[in-house]
Design a protein around this motif. Sequence first.
Motif, PDB file in Angstrom:
ATOM      1  N   SER A  21      -2.933  -3.042  -1.318  1.00  2.18           N
ATOM      2  CA  SER A  21      -4.328  -2.874  -1.698  1.00  2.18           C
ATOM      3  C   SER A  21      -4.642  -3.807  -2.855  1.00  2.18           C
ATOM      4  O   SER A  21      -3.764  -4.155  -3.655  1.00  2.18           O
ATOM      5  N   ASP A  70      -2.630 -11.396   0.366  1.00  2.00           N
ATOM      6  CA  ASP A  70      -3.802 -11.277   1.234  1.00  2.00           C
ATOM      7  C   ASP A  70      -4.999 -11.831   0.459  1.00  2.00           C
ATOM      8  O   ASP A  70      -5.790 -11.092  -0.132  1.00  2.00           O
ATOM      9  N   VAL A  87      -7.200  -4.954   8.768  1.00  2.53           N
ATOM     10  CA  VAL A  87      -5.780  -4.646   8.813  1.00  2.53           C
ATOM     11  C   VAL A  87      -5.356  -4.649  10.272  1.00  2.53           C
ATOM     12  O   VAL A  87      -5.935  -3.948  11.097  1.00  2.53           O
ATOM     13  N   THR A  88      -4.364  -5.453  10.598  1.00  6.61           N
ATOM     14  CA  THR A  88      -4.018  -5.670  11.996  1.00  6.61           C
ATOM     15  C   THR A  88      -2.843  -4.817  12.441  1.00  6.61           C
ATOM     16  O   THR A  88      -2.110  -4.264  11.628  1.00  6.61           O
ATOM     17  N   THR A 142       6.740  -3.520  12.155  1.00  2.97           N
ATOM     18  CA  THR A 142       5.641  -4.166  12.872  1.00  2.97           C
ATOM     19  C   THR A 142       6.190  -5.244  13.802  1.00  2.97           C
ATOM     20  O   THR A 142       7.075  -6.011  13.434  1.00  2.97           O
ATOM     21  N   GLN A 166      -0.208  -7.398   5.060  1.00  2.00           N
ATOM     22  CA  GLN A 166      -0.470  -5.990   5.364  1.00  2.00           C
ATOM     23  C   GLN A 166       0.447  -5.446   6.452  1.00  2.00           C
ATOM     24  O   GLN A 166       0.230  -4.331   6.938  1.00  2.00           O
ATOM     25  N   ARG A 198      -2.430   2.747   6.187  1.00  5.18           N
ATOM     26  CA  ARG A 198      -2.335   1.633   7.120  1.00  5.18           C
ATOM     27  C   ARG A 198      -2.311   0.349   6.307  1.00  5.18           C
ATOM     28  O   ARG A 198      -3.067   0.192   5.362  1.00  5.18           O
ATOM     29  N   GLY A 199      -1.436  -0.577   6.676  1.00  8.50           N
ATOM     30  CA  GLY A 199      -1.253  -1.761   5.865  1.00  8.50           C
ATOM     31  C   GLY A 199      -0.281  -1.501   4.733  1.00  8.50           C
ATOM     32  O   GLY A 199       0.350  -0.440   4.644  1.00  8.50           O
ATOM     33  N   GLY A 251      -8.229  -4.323   1.286  1.00  6.88           N
ATOM     34  CA  GLY A 251      -6.882  -4.522   1.817  1.00  6.88           C
ATOM     35  C   GLY A 251      -6.410  -3.315   2.596  1.00  6.88           C
ATOM     36  O   GLY A 251      -7.097  -2.819   3.490  1.00  6.88           O
ATOM     37  N   ALA A 252      -5.224  -2.824   2.263  1.00  6.57           N
ATOM     38  CA  ALA A 252      -4.640  -1.695   2.987  1.00  6.57           C
ATOM     39  C   ALA A 252      -5.553  -0.471   2.921  1.00  6.57           C
ATOM     40  O   ALA A 252      -6.282  -0.275   1.949  1.00  6.57           O
ATOM     41  N   ARG A 262       3.674  -3.773   7.898  1.00  7.01           N
ATOM     42  CA  ARG A 262       4.736  -2.893   7.427  1.00  7.01           C
ATOM     43  C   ARG A 262       6.052  -3.174   8.148  1.00  7.01           C
ATOM     44  O   ARG A 262       6.063  -3.751   9.238  1.00  7.01           O
TER      45      ARG A 262
END
Length: 311
Positions: A147, A66, A200-201, A303, A298, A143-144, A107-108, A300
Amino acid sequence: MAVGGQDRSNPFRRTTGAARPSHPRHPGPAGDHVITVLRAGPLTTVQDLGRPGWAHLGVPRSGALDMPALRLANRFVGNPDDAAGLETTLLGCTLRFASAALVAVTGAVADVDVNGRPVERLRGYQLFEVPAGGIVDVKRATRGVRSYLAVAGGITVEPVLGSRSTDTLSGLGPDRLTDGAVLPVGTVTGAPIVGEPARVTGELVLGLRLGPRDDWFDRTGLFGTPYEISPLSNRIGTRLAGTALTRAKAGELPSEGVVLGAVQVPADGQPIIFLADHPTTGGYPVIGVVGDVTPLAQARPGTTVRFRELD
């Protein structure tokens, strides 16, 4: 037959060793500007913007998965964009700082403690000061996946081919962190810059340019059905699970070059999207190339991933 140093039955399995650099794997410099790893977590590595330009020698780009998140963390602490930081995976890490430092985590989404006290999260990031001897604990990502921790001055392990990144495929750069490893910190050179936090999507829609081997497949389900990210994914590539792509053309290919974002389709028909530590050649056909793989850093396991065709 091995393809790009891998067993064709398992594109992520390295079967040939790479030359190892002669410098110490975890340098332990004298002085106070060091970080000691108390808890390394499942996969914490040193990453910068990678080592592009060496694919002709079989060396992947590597670097942060990322990159926007790493750039942002560096800007928060006044580092240049290409300074090295730490990339954690899911469960974070715990570090002791020998001297006072300015630190950013992006990040996460993950809680961060300094000496047992929680750090406030502001619009998707944490920016905080650590006292001399302070302990920073980056906790489990809620989430994500990954990091990014940047410290003012950057992580100054010995560069290899112009980069300090850990390459999990070729073995170049410093080893993944282990408990007790000591990391040197460089001299602060710039002032912090405020910027927008990384996002984070949720469900991912990835733009895909078809080719060079899209004519080898029936593409009916590629854009019409969703896939899920497999738990067998890593820094080399994201494995997808869903409707298997069927061959329209039989036969085998000689090994050919592959690039970041290439979607390779092995014999089981389940696509693999190559990430930063991807091999530079492969023998399975590539149906297309994803335009931007950053969101996968990010994402998991489980997803949902959908493809949309790019012109």
